[in-house]
Every structure is written in structure tokens, then in C-alpha cells.
Design a protein around this motif. Structure first.
Motif, PDB file in Angstrom:
ATOM      1  N   MET A 107       0.845  -1.193   0.000  1.00  0.00           N
ATOM      2  CA  MET A 107       0.000   0.000   0.000  1.00  0.00           C
ATOM      3  C   MET A 107       0.882   1.245   0.000  1.00  0.00           C
ATOM      4  O   MET A 107       1.822   1.342   0.774  1.00  0.00           O
ATOM      5  N   THR A 108       0.547   2.195  -0.873  1.00  0.00           N
ATOM      6  CA  THR A 108       1.303   3.455  -0.889  1.00  0.00           C
ATOM      7  C   THR A 108       0.639   4.463   0.044  1.00  0.00           C
ATOM      8  O   THR A 108      -0.555   4.742  -0.091  1.00  0.00           O
ATOM      9  N   LEU A 109       1.401   4.959   1.001  1.00  0.00           N
ATOM     10  CA  LEU A 109       0.895   5.946   1.953  1.00  0.00           C
ATOM     11  C   LEU A 109       1.544   7.296   1.666  1.00  0.00           C
ATOM     12  O   LEU A 109       2.718   7.359   1.298  1.00  0.00           O
ATOM     13  N   GLN A 110       0.751   8.363   1.844  1.00  0.00           N
ATOM     14  CA  GLN A 110       1.271   9.723   1.694  1.00  0.00           C
ATOM     15  C   GLN A 110       1.610  10.258   3.081  1.00  0.00           C
ATOM     16  O   GLN A 110       0.778  10.191   3.980  1.00  0.00           O
ATOM     17  N   ILE A 111       2.819  10.792   3.234  1.00  0.00           N
ATOM     18  CA  ILE A 111       3.262  11.299   4.529  1.00  0.00           C
ATOM     19  C   ILE A 111       3.574  12.790   4.399  1.00  0.00           C
ATOM     20  O   ILE A 111       4.384  13.185   3.563  1.00  0.00           O
ATOM     21  N   LYS A 112       2.943  13.602   5.251  1.00  0.00           N
ATOM     22  CA  LYS A 112       3.218  15.045   5.241  1.00  0.00           C
ATOM     23  C   LYS A 112       4.451  15.347   6.102  1.00  0.00           C
ATOM     24  O   LYS A 112       4.609  14.775   7.188  1.00  0.00           O
ATOM     25  N   LEU A 113       5.272  16.263   5.619  1.00  0.00           N
ATOM     26  CA  LEU A 113       6.502  16.627   6.336  1.00  0.00           C
ATOM     27  C   LEU A 113       6.513  18.129   6.621  1.00  0.00           C
ATOM     28  O   LEU A 113       6.052  18.926   5.795  1.00  0.00           O
ATOM     29  N   PHE A 114       7.075  18.489   7.776  1.00  0.00           N
ATOM     30  CA  PHE A 114       7.160  19.892   8.164  1.00  0.00           C
ATOM     31  C   PHE A 114       8.537  20.209   8.741  1.00  0.00           C
ATOM     32  O   PHE A 114       9.240  19.323   9.233  1.00  0.00           O
ATOM     33  N   ALA A 115       8.854  21.491   8.724  1.00  0.00           N
ATOM     34  CA  ALA A 115      10.025  22.055   9.405  1.00  0.00           C
ATOM     35  C   ALA A 115      11.283  21.248   9.070  1.00  0.00           C
ATOM     36  O   ALA A 115      11.588  21.056   7.890  1.00  0.00           O
ATOM     37  N   VAL A 116      12.007  20.761  10.097  1.00  0.00           N
ATOM     38  CA  VAL A 116      13.296  20.134   9.813  1.00  0.00           C
ATOM     39  C   VAL A 116      13.125  18.834   9.014  1.00  0.00           C
ATOM     40  O   VAL A 116      13.995  18.470   8.223  1.00  0.00           O
ATOM     41  N   ALA A 117      12.009  18.141   9.199  1.00  0.00           N
ATOM     42  CA  ALA A 117      11.783  16.900   8.436  1.00  0.00           C
ATOM     43  C   ALA A 117      11.647  17.222   6.947  1.00  0.00           C
ATOM     44  O   ALA A 117      12.190  16.508   6.085  1.00  0.00           O
ATOM     45  N   MET A 118      10.935  18.298   6.639  1.00  0.00           N
ATOM     46  CA  MET A 118      10.802  18.728   5.245  1.00  0.00           C
ATOM     47  C   MET A 118      12.163  19.170   4.695  1.00  0.00           C
ATOM     48  O   MET A 118      12.528  18.838   3.560  1.00  0.00           O
ATOM     49  N   GLN A 119      12.907  19.866   5.517  1.00  0.00           N
ATOM     50  CA  GLN A 119      14.229  20.344   5.079  1.00  0.00           C
ATOM     51  C   GLN A 119      15.152  19.171   4.759  1.00  0.00           C
ATOM     52  O   GLN A 119      15.823  19.145   3.715  1.00  0.00           O
ATOM     53  N   LYS A 120      15.178  18.163   5.655  1.00  0.00           N
ATOM     54  CA  LYS A 120      16.078  17.012   5.456  1.00  0.00           C
ATOM     55  C   LYS A 120      15.662  16.182   4.250  1.00  0.00           C
ATOM     56  O   LYS A 120      16.500  15.694   3.492  1.00  0.00           O
ATOM     57  N   ALA A 121      14.348  15.974   4.105  1.00  0.00           N
ATOM     58  CA  ALA A 121      13.855  15.123   3.024  1.00  0.00           C
ATOM     59  C   ALA A 121      13.831  15.866   1.691  1.00  0.00           C
ATOM     60  O   ALA A 121      13.792  15.243   0.627  1.00  0.00           O
ATOM     61  N   GLY A 122      13.812  17.197   1.757  1.00  0.00           N
ATOM     62  CA  GLY A 122      13.779  17.991   0.534  1.00  0.00           C
ATOM     63  C   GLY A 122      12.431  17.976  -0.162  1.00  0.00           C
ATOM     64  O   GLY A 122      12.319  18.308  -1.341  1.00  0.00           O
ATOM     65  N   THR A 123      11.383  17.620   0.590  1.00  0.00           N
ATOM     66  CA  THR A 123      10.034  17.592   0.024  1.00  0.00           C
ATOM     67  C   THR A 123       9.026  17.743   1.157  1.00  0.00           C
ATOM     68  O   THR A 123       9.337  17.440   2.313  1.00  0.00           O
ATOM     69  N   CYS A 140      10.686  12.680  16.505  1.00  0.00           N
ATOM     70  CA  CYS A 140       9.391  13.182  16.041  1.00  0.00           C
ATOM     71  C   CYS A 140       8.246  12.326  16.553  1.00  0.00           C
ATOM     72  O   CYS A 140       8.419  11.175  16.931  1.00  0.00           O
ATOM     73  N   ARG A 141       7.060  12.924  16.555  1.00  0.00           N
ATOM     74  CA  ARG A 141       5.828  12.176  16.787  1.00  0.00           C
ATOM     75  C   ARG A 141       5.107  12.021  15.445  1.00  0.00           C
ATOM     76  O   ARG A 141       5.387  12.749  14.500  1.00  0.00           O
ATOM     77  N   PHE A 142       4.176  11.073  15.412  1.00  0.00           N
ATOM     78  CA  PHE A 142       3.322  10.930  14.232  1.00  0.00           C
ATOM     79  C   PHE A 142       1.938  11.484  14.539  1.00  0.00           C
ATOM     80  O   PHE A 142       1.443  11.361  15.663  1.00  0.00           O
ATOM     81  N   ALA A 143       1.328  12.083  13.527  1.00  0.00           N
ATOM     82  CA  ALA A 143      -0.089  12.431  13.621  1.00  0.00           C
ATOM     83  C   ALA A 143      -0.836  11.614  12.576  1.00  0.00           C
ATOM     84  O   ALA A 143      -0.392  11.502  11.427  1.00  0.00           O
ATOM     85  N   ILE A 144      -1.931  11.005  13.006  1.00  0.00           N
ATOM     86  CA  ILE A 144      -2.822  10.290  12.092  1.00  0.00           C
ATOM     87  C   ILE A 144      -4.162  11.019  12.135  1.00  0.00           C
ATOM     88  O   ILE A 144      -4.735  11.198  13.224  1.00  0.00           O
ATOM     89  N   ASP A 145      -4.626  11.451  10.982  1.00  0.00           N
ATOM     90  CA  ASP A 145      -5.883  12.200  10.885  1.00  0.00           C
ATOM     91  C   ASP A 145      -5.918  13.373  11.881  1.00  0.00           C
ATOM     92  O   ASP A 145      -6.896  13.567  12.613  1.00  0.00           O
ATOM     93  N   ASP A 146      -4.833  14.126  11.908  1.00  0.00           N
ATOM     94  CA  ASP A 146      -4.724  15.374  12.680  1.00  0.00           C
ATOM     95  C   ASP A 146      -4.705  15.179  14.195  1.00  0.00           C
ATOM     96  O   ASP A 146      -4.899  16.135  14.943  1.00  0.00           O
ATOM     97  N   ALA A 152       1.180  12.415   9.197  1.00  0.00           N
ATOM     98  CA  ALA A 152       2.159  13.508   9.220  1.00  0.00           C
ATOM     99  C   ALA A 152       3.238  13.212  10.244  1.00  0.00           C
ATOM    100  O   ALA A 152       2.975  12.609  11.282  1.00  0.00           O
ATOM    101  N   ILE A 153       4.440  13.639   9.914  1.00  0.00           N
ATOM    102  CA  ILE A 153       5.553  13.594  10.872  1.00  0.00           C
ATOM    103  C   ILE A 153       5.596  14.946  11.572  1.00  0.00           C
ATOM    104  O   ILE A 153       5.656  15.989  10.920  1.00  0.00           O
ATOM    105  N   ILE A 154       5.552  14.905  12.920  1.00  0.00           N
ATOM    106  CA  ILE A 154       5.487  16.137  13.715  1.00  0.00           C
ATOM    107  C   ILE A 154       6.800  16.296  14.492  1.00  0.00           C
ATOM    108  O   ILE A 154       6.979  15.685  15.547  1.00  0.00           O
ATOM    109  N   PRO A 155       7.714  17.114  13.994  1.00  0.00           N
ATOM    110  CA  PRO A 155       8.940  17.378  14.757  1.00  0.00           C
ATOM    111  C   PRO A 155       8.594  18.110  16.059  1.00  0.00           C
ATOM    112  O   PRO A 155       7.507  18.677  16.182  1.00  0.00           O
TER     113      PRO A 155
END
Lengths: 83, 139
Positions: free
Chosen positions: A1-17, A51-57, A73-76
Motif C-alpha cells: 500500500m502506498t501511503l502519503q506522509i506530510k513533512l514539516f520544518a526540519v523533516a521537510m528540510q532534510k527530506a527535501g520535500t 518526532c511524533r506521528f499524527a494520524i488524521d490530525d 504527518a511527521i510532527i517534529p
């Protein structure tokens, strides 16, 4: 199964997306999800354990179920600030 | 009430939004951008947010606060985007019949906001480097 993961702040910076597509068989625990993310994106290795994970906000717990249509979502750590 | 905005925070409007003739106390907290942290200078801050979750978390904070303290009105306003030193990034106002509830509730709201509401800040240091601020993750 393909899952979509939202990234923010330093996680977005490291992953580049701001959004990562991760292949992860369901049902999956948060540990499974973490493994799948690191396989897809090793750049998050240093960051993800903090980081923590958020599922459905909502912050996920060990009991939170991950579904194919979950919003994940990954929550730094939040910006904090000394008292 | 909860608000996430890209605009400058009007602290007088935040204060007025919680005022009530039943209140004997109104407490206002402003979180403002520091130009100095330790021995490092800050040119500006950028705030980013996971908005759908942040709104839910802020609403949950207000609900929990109202269960724990006898207060009349609560307003939490958080600004996003690019902030210069001296500007307010967050305003919290609480009104209550007696001051102890407004003080305690306001303190709890800002402390908990800074742990559980997914809003992050990036320091634009005066030496030209940029850094996301994540407590416990330095380096």
C-alpha cells in the motif's frame, strides 16, 4: 500500500520535500511505518526518532490504527521556548 | 476563540475580545520575537504550521482549559510567516471573575501550546545561517 506522509520544518528540510510516498503493507504499527519511511528516505534517520506521528490530525499512540486513507504527518518537536 | 493568521497581531483587539462585565480580571500574554538568544543575534523568524491539526489542537486546549479553570472568555491568536524582532507571534487573553484563574489558565495555555500545537519556527540568525528550532534535537 502506498501511503502519503506530510513533512514539516526540519523533516521537510532534510527530506527535501513536503510530501513523501512510502510503500508500507497494512495493517502496520507505528514502528512498521517508521521503518518504511526510513527505507524510502534515509535522510530522515537522525530526525525521525525525535518526532511524533499524527494520524488524521491527532497525535498517534501505539494503539492508533493506520488505514489506507489515513492522513499521516511527521510532527517534529514543537518550537518550545524556555520558561 | 482560536485564530491562526498571517497578519500582524492587534493585541488591543485580542484584549477587547475577551472583556466582559462579569470579569474582574483580564490577562494578556504576548510571545514576542527576541533579537538575542544567548550570544546569538536573530534577524527574523519564520513560522510554519500544520494548519488543520493546529486548529484542532488549539480548540482542544481551549476545551481542556475551560474544564480546569472557571474562566469567562479565552482568545488564542497565533501568527505565521515572517516576523521581525519585537513583533508578537502569539497572543493569549483570558478573562475570569477572579485573577488567579486568568493567570493560571493563561500560563497553562502558552506552556501547553508550545508542546502540542504543530507550529514551528525557523531562526534566521544574524550570521546568515537558518535553523529550525526543535527542542531536544539540537545539533
Amino acid at each position: 500500500m502506498t501511503l502519503q506522509i506530510k513533512l514539516f520544518a526540519v523533516a521537510m528540510q532534510k527530506a527535501g520535500t513536503s510530501e513523501l510516498e512510502v510503500d508500507c503493507p497494512l495493517p502496520a504499527t507505528l514502528v512498521d511505518l517508521e521503518q518504511a519511511i526510513l527505507t524510502t528516505c534515509p535522510a530522515l534517520t537522525d530526525v525521525l526518532p525525535h518526532c511524533r506521528f499524527a494520524i488524521d490530525d491527532q497525535f498517534a499512540t501505539a494503539q492508533t490504527e493506520i488505514a489506507a486513507d489515513s492522513t499521516i504527518a511527521i510532527i517534529p518537536p514543537v518550537s518550545g521556548g524556555a520558561l | 476563540m482560536i485564530e491562526i493568521t498571517n497578519n500582524v497581531i492587534d493585541s488591543q483587539a485580542v484584549l477587547e475580545s475577551v472583556q466582559d462585565t462579569r470579569a474582574g480580571a483580564v490577562v494578556l500574554f504576548l510571545g514576542t520575537t527576541r533579537s538575542i538568544t544567548g550570544d546569538r543575534g536573530t534577524d527574523s523568524l519564520d513560522y510554519e504550521c500544520y494548519e488543520s491539526m493546529a486548529i484542532q489542537q488549539l480548540e482542544a486546549l481551549e476545551t481542556t482549559a475551560r474544564e480546569r479553570w472557571d474562566v469567562i472568555n479565552i482568545q488564542i491568536t497565533h501568527r505565521l510567516g515572517h516576523l521581525l524582532p519585537g513583533e508578537a507571534s502569539v497572543a493569549i487573553a483570558v478573562s475570569s471573575a477572579h485573577r488567579v484563574n486568568a493567570f493560571e489558565c493563561g500560563q497553562w495555555l502558552i506552556d501547553t501550546l508550545k508542546e502540542d500545537v504543530p507550529i514551528w519556527k525557523k531562526e534566521n540568525w544574524s550570521d546568515g545561517t537558518h535553523e529550525w528550532v526543535h527542542p531536544g534535537m539540537e545539533g
